[in-house]
Design a protein around this motif. Structure first.
Motif, PDB file in Angstrom:
ATOM      1  N   SER A   1       3.106   1.593  -3.346  1.00 34.58           N
ATOM      2  CA  SER A   1       2.456   1.864  -4.633  1.00 34.58           C
ATOM      3  C   SER A   1       1.808   3.245  -4.673  1.00 34.58           C
ATOM      4  CB  SER A   1       1.399   0.790  -4.938  1.00 34.58           C
ATOM      5  OG  SER A   1       0.406   0.760  -3.927  1.00 34.58           O
ATOM      6  N   PHE A   2       1.653   3.887  -3.507  1.00 30.24           N
ATOM      7  CA  PHE A   2       0.962   5.185  -3.452  1.00 30.24           C
ATOM      8  C   PHE A   2       1.716   6.247  -4.264  1.00 30.24           C
ATOM      9  CE2 PHE A   2      -0.027   9.229  -1.065  1.00 30.24           C
ATOM     10  CZ  PHE A   2      -1.345   9.320  -1.514  1.00 30.24           C
TER      11      PHE A   2
ATOM     12  N   VAL B   1       0.844  -1.204   0.000  1.00 25.46           N
ATOM     13  CA  VAL B   1       0.000   0.000   0.000  1.00 25.46           C
ATOM     14  C   VAL B   1       0.875   1.248   0.000  1.00 25.46           C
ATOM     15  CG1 VAL B   1      -1.654   1.342   1.388  1.00 25.46           C
ATOM     16  CG2 VAL B   1      -2.002  -1.125   1.086  1.00 25.46           C
TER      17      VAL B   1
ATOM     18  N   PHE C   1      -2.251   0.439  -6.252  1.00 18.89           N
ATOM     19  CA  PHE C   1      -2.567   1.107  -4.983  1.00 18.89           C
ATOM     20  C   PHE C   1      -4.068   1.044  -4.676  1.00 18.89           C
ATOM     21  CE2 PHE C   1      -4.191   4.762  -2.695  1.00 18.89           C
ATOM     22  CZ  PHE C   1      -3.581   4.542  -1.469  1.00 18.89           C
TER      23      PHE C   1
END
Ligand code: MN3
Length: 199
Positions: free
Chosen positions: A60-61, A57, A68
């Motif tokens: 990938s943000f 999480v 994400f």
């Protein structure tokens, strides 16, 4: 790792009348399952395989929006199911987290008022949260699949305010849904467990 869809921790009809069997069947079996399936496909060759869900999480943000969105929603829903239970909610709040809420926000009533306002004030899809940030409890809201992990905070309670979470049972009355969530559904023991894990 790969994402898997765990069964609900209670029967599909266990949260009635506040959340119907039909809502949980669609929400868990269709919506959450779709995040798991898409997330697994997007995780391949993302460079984040082998990381924990929280690392995926955060990693990938802002870099891989499709991954994400699905990984974030998988994280959010894994906890959302556990943040509810039959005969939950109300004033039965364990002492440690109750004290931290009062220290951070002022009172339990103020927390409820702010939490409902966050849920109602989130334009479009998103989540209302109780979080711990820098050791202090506060209320926040996020759009879509975003969550407090990417804002330097740890969620200890979250309410899904996407229409798929309430439209069958409450139609457009989102405030009534968030109020019923707080008054009748919250599993404060799980909130306490997540709170203790931040200390
Ligand atoms: Mn949802």
């Amino acid at each position: 790792m790969s994402f898997t869809l765990p069964p609900l921790p209670y029967a599909y009809d266990a949260l009635q009348p506040y959340m119907s069997k039909e809502t949980l069947e669609y929400h868990h079996d269709k919506h959450h399952n779709a995040y798991v399936t898409a997330g697994n496909s997007l995780l391949k060759d993302s460079g984040l395989e082998g990381k924990s869900l929280e690392e995926i999480v955060r990693g990938s943000f802002g870099k891989n929006a499709p991954l994400f969105n699905n990984a974030g929603q998988h994280y959010n829903h894994l906890h959302f199911w556990k943040w509810m239970k039959p005969n939950g909610g109300g004033a039965k709040i364990p002492g440690a987290v109750e004290k931290a809420i009062i220290d951070g926000i002022g009172s339990i009533d103020k927390m409820k008022e702010d939490f409902i306002a966050a849920g109602v004030g989130q334009f479009g899809s998103g989540w209302a949260w109780l979080v711990v940030k820098d050791g202090k409890v506060s209320v926040m809201k996020t759009p879509n699949g975003e969550n407090p992990l990417v804002h330097g905070a740890t969620p200890i309670l979250g309410c899904d305010v996407w229409e798929h979470s309430y439209y069958i049972d409450y139609r457009n009355r989102r405030a009534d849904y968030v109020k019923a969530f707080l008054d009748h559904l919250v599993n404060w023991d799980y909130v306490e467990e997540m709170f203790q894990a931040t200390r």
